[in-house]
Motif scaffolding. Structure first.
Motif, PDB file in Angstrom:
ATOM      1  N   UNK A  44     -16.180   9.383  -8.192  1.00 39.79           N
ATOM      2  CA  UNK A  44     -15.676   7.514  -8.553  1.00 39.79           C
ATOM      3  C   UNK A  44     -14.877   7.535  -7.100  1.00 39.79           C
ATOM      4  N   UNK A  45     -14.018   6.802  -6.976  1.00 40.10           N
ATOM      5  CA  UNK A  45     -13.086   5.573  -6.929  1.00 40.10           C
ATOM      6  C   UNK A  45     -11.814   5.785  -7.362  1.00 40.10           C
ATOM      7  N   UNK A  46     -10.653   5.323  -6.420  1.00 34.12           N
ATOM      8  CA  UNK A  46      -9.512   4.891  -6.954  1.00 34.12           C
ATOM      9  C   UNK A  46      -8.969   3.873  -5.938  1.00 34.12           C
ATOM     10  N   UNK A  47      -8.404   3.038  -6.618  1.00 32.11           N
ATOM     11  CA  UNK A  47      -7.823   1.805  -6.352  1.00 32.11           C
ATOM     12  C   UNK A  47      -6.888   0.978  -6.569  1.00 32.11           C
ATOM     13  N   UNK A  48      -5.720   0.926  -5.302  1.00 34.77           N
ATOM     14  CA  UNK A  48      -4.708   0.186  -5.683  1.00 34.77           C
ATOM     15  C   UNK A  48      -4.731  -0.873  -4.018  1.00 34.77           C
ATOM     16  N   UNK A  49      -5.035  -1.865  -5.259  1.00 36.57           N
ATOM     17  CA  UNK A  49      -4.718  -2.789  -4.544  1.00 36.57           C
ATOM     18  C   UNK A  49      -3.474  -3.638  -3.941  1.00 36.57           C
ATOM     19  N   UNK A  50      -3.036  -4.082  -3.139  1.00 35.58           N
ATOM     20  CA  UNK A  50      -1.556  -4.386  -2.463  1.00 35.58           C
ATOM     21  C   UNK A  50      -1.445  -5.789  -3.047  1.00 35.58           C
ATOM     22  N   UNK A  51      -0.916  -6.720  -1.938  1.00 39.83           N
ATOM     23  CA  UNK A  51      -0.122  -8.417  -2.526  1.00 39.83           C
ATOM     24  C   UNK A  51      -0.733  -9.445  -2.041  1.00 39.83           C
ATOM     25  N   UNK A  52      -2.176  -8.386  -1.559  1.00 38.26           N
ATOM     26  CA  UNK A  52      -3.775  -9.625  -1.024  1.00 38.26           C
ATOM     27  C   UNK A  52      -4.854  -9.076  -1.923  1.00 38.26           C
ATOM     28  N   UNK A  53      -5.080  -9.767  -3.279  1.00 39.61           N
ATOM     29  CA  UNK A  53      -6.042  -9.409  -3.520  1.00 39.61           C
ATOM     30  C   UNK A  53      -7.342 -10.031  -3.289  1.00 39.61           C
ATOM     31  N   UNK A  54      -8.388 -10.078  -3.729  1.00 38.53           N
ATOM     32  CA  UNK A  54      -9.531 -11.118  -3.547  1.00 38.53           C
ATOM     33  C   UNK A  54     -10.805 -11.325  -4.882  1.00 38.53           C
ATOM     34  N   UNK A  55     -11.256 -12.231  -4.425  1.00 41.24           N
ATOM     35  CA  UNK A  55     -11.933 -12.957  -5.305  1.00 41.24           C
ATOM     36  C   UNK A  55     -13.691 -12.883  -4.682  1.00 41.24           C
ATOM     37  N   UNK A  56     -13.762 -12.503  -3.612  1.00 42.26           N
ATOM     38  CA  UNK A  56     -15.047 -11.968  -2.859  1.00 42.26           C
ATOM     39  C   UNK A  56     -15.859 -10.791  -3.585  1.00 42.26           C
ATOM     40  N   UNK A 105      -9.939  -7.390  -8.357  1.00 35.98           N
ATOM     41  CA  UNK A 105      -9.476  -6.504  -6.797  1.00 35.98           C
ATOM     42  C   UNK A 105      -8.266  -7.655  -7.212  1.00 35.98           C
ATOM     43  N   UNK A 106      -7.869  -7.728  -8.052  1.00 36.02           N
ATOM     44  CA  UNK A 106      -6.764  -8.691  -8.398  1.00 36.02           C
ATOM     45  C   UNK A 106      -4.977  -8.537  -7.507  1.00 36.02           C
ATOM     46  N   UNK A 107      -4.369  -8.649  -7.207  1.00 35.17           N
ATOM     47  CA  UNK A 107      -2.853  -8.929  -6.277  1.00 35.17           C
ATOM     48  C   UNK A 107      -2.389  -7.544  -7.798  1.00 35.17           C
ATOM     49  N   UNK A 108      -1.974  -6.162  -6.729  1.00 35.69           N
ATOM     50  CA  UNK A 108      -1.324  -5.499  -6.931  1.00 35.69           C
ATOM     51  C   UNK A 108      -1.672  -4.404  -7.886  1.00 35.69           C
ATOM     52  N   UNK A 109      -2.799  -4.776  -8.592  1.00 30.65           N
ATOM     53  CA  UNK A 109      -3.675  -4.010  -9.521  1.00 30.65           C
ATOM     54  C   UNK A 109      -4.100  -2.726  -9.010  1.00 30.65           C
ATOM     55  N   UNK A 110      -4.226  -2.000 -10.265  1.00 27.76           N
ATOM     56  CA  UNK A 110      -5.042  -0.278  -9.533  1.00 27.76           C
ATOM     57  C   UNK A 110      -6.204  -0.389 -10.725  1.00 27.76           C
ATOM     58  N   UNK A 111      -7.287   0.239 -10.031  1.00 30.40           N
ATOM     59  CA  UNK A 111      -8.655  -0.161 -10.382  1.00 30.40           C
ATOM     60  C   UNK A 111      -9.419   1.690 -10.207  1.00 30.40           C
ATOM     61  N   UNK A 167      -4.170   1.614  -0.884  1.00 33.73           N
ATOM     62  CA  UNK A 167      -4.600   3.253  -0.972  1.00 33.73           C
ATOM     63  C   UNK A 167      -6.399   2.549  -1.701  1.00 33.73           C
ATOM     64  N   UNK A 168      -7.123   3.475  -1.311  1.00 32.74           N
ATOM     65  CA  UNK A 168      -8.108   4.083  -1.341  1.00 32.74           C
ATOM     66  C   UNK A 168      -8.236   5.489  -1.416  1.00 32.74           C
ATOM     67  N   UNK A 169      -8.833   5.690  -2.454  1.00 39.25           N
ATOM     68  CA  UNK A 169      -9.266   6.931  -2.974  1.00 39.25           C
ATOM     69  C   UNK A 169     -10.495   7.467  -3.058  1.00 39.25           C
ATOM     70  N   UNK A 170     -12.121   8.418  -2.879  1.00 45.10           N
ATOM     71  CA  UNK A 170     -12.477   8.299  -2.829  1.00 45.10           C
ATOM     72  C   UNK A 170     -12.480  10.624  -3.691  1.00 45.10           C
TER      73      UNK A 170
END
Length: 355
Positions: free
Chosen positions: A191-203, A231-237, A284-287
């Protein structure tokens, strides 16, 4: 003039892909097909053409010959390569029921500063099975091309052989530094664990994971959930294995090296691609992975990733873990000094000299 160009070549031979000519074999395919172009043996200098298709639906029919111009090459339109390092090209498709054979793929590359200077590299013999998702081959410089590349400096001219010089390596080996430890293990991506920073994306975002030597790769589908913008700003996925498409439970062979802190370290390579104009910054992006026998967890930390001006980013991701200690059998009885004793052995009480 040619001699001057060869002597003055001190920077990479930067070339862009002008066109790709594909000569099909005796087995065509109706599946969506794309190409991944890399500098030879590199996972850090790559691009993906995206689906290669024209006005006709039979672009990959048997014995056909197709030419794809620069404008058709997706992310490869603007990517530059060091032509002196050579090329690897991978044929990619979704796993299905349709196999594919390609006789040759010819890359025509042109000097980014002088389009008249072009070279051809030929990649041969792709046999892509129905269940295969990627087949990668190395390319060779075509006999009609001539490429001037810098020669590696000669060490023998600067270090003449002598008995004094020969003793240097032995002296260096006796500096007391621990020898480099290397070992290999198979790990399974979970799996992946992602912490989005101050700039998210809708792409739309797609991830590719490769082994360090790029012999094994997988690519996810678009990373999205029903909840909407993932991929919302400051979100965790968190992306579990079930959402990783072809990367679900993918097995990678890793090779460990000893770090300065005497830990073992292994590496995977992550590539992120986005489709639009909305940049993003990830803190952060963790595998997350585990060893093939399931006994140990491995977390590959990719760190910060910024995709703003470009549509792709490549990061090396590292997992560190302690060395496994060898098991030893106890020899002889437990002594008062503590030798041969288990850690739980009770030490005899202190006896004073009085009394």
């Amino acid at each position: 003039a040619a001699k001057t160009a060869t002597q003055s070549r001190t920077t990479p031979a930067e070339y862009k892909v002008n066109s790709i000519v594909v000569q099909m074999g005796d087995d065509g395919s109706n599946d969506a097909v794309s190409l991944e172009i890399c500098n030879a043996k590199s996972a850090l200098k790559c691009c993906d053409t995206g689906k290669l298709s024209g006005l006709l639906s039979n672009d990959w029919s048997k014995n056909d010959k197709e030419t794809w111009k620069n404008k058709d090459l997706g992310l490869c339109k603007t990517t530059t390569f060091d032509a002196c390092k050579g090329f690897d090209v991978a044929v990619k498709k979704k796993s299905g029921k349709d196999s594919l054979k390609v006789s040759t793929i010819t890359l025509e590359v042109a000097d980014k500063n002088d389009a008249k200077k072009s070279q051809k590299f030929v990649c041969s013999s792709y046999n892509v099975g129905a269940s295969d998702t990627i087949k990668r081959n190395s390319c060779t410089l075509d006999s009609s091309s001539t490429l001037s590349c810098p020669k590696a400096p000669s060490l023998t001219t600067r270090r003449p052989l002598s008995t004094t010089k020969r003793t240097v390596p032995a002296t260096r080996r006796s500096t007391g530094k621990p020898p480099i430890f290397s070992d290999s293990e198979n790990i399974i991506l979970k799996g992946f664990e992602v912490q989005v920073g101050r700039d998210g994306t809708k792409d739309a975002v797609i991830a590719k994971v490769c082994s360090a030597d790029q012999t094994t790769c997988c690519e996810t589908l678009q990373l999205s959930k029903r909840s909407g913008n993932n991929w919302v700003r400051n979100g965790n996925e968190t992306w579990p294995g079930t959402s990783l498409g072809l990367c679900k439970d993918k097995v990678f062979k890793t090779k460990a090296r000893t770090t300065i802190s005497n830990l073992l370290e292994t590496k995977l390579v992550l590539t992120l691609n986005r489709s639009g104009k909305d940049g993003m910054r990830l803190e952060n992006f963790n595998l997350d992975a585990e060893t093939a026998n399931g006994s140990q967890k491995r977390r590959f930390k990719c760190g910060k990733i910024v995709i703003v001006d470009k549509k792709t980013a490549i990061k090396e991701c590292f997992a560190q873990f302690p060395k496994s200690l060898p098991t030893t059998t106890r020899s002889g009885p437990c002594l008062r000094s503590g030798k041969n004793c288990d850690k739980t052995t009770t030490r005899p009480p202190f006896r004073s000299g009085s009394g």
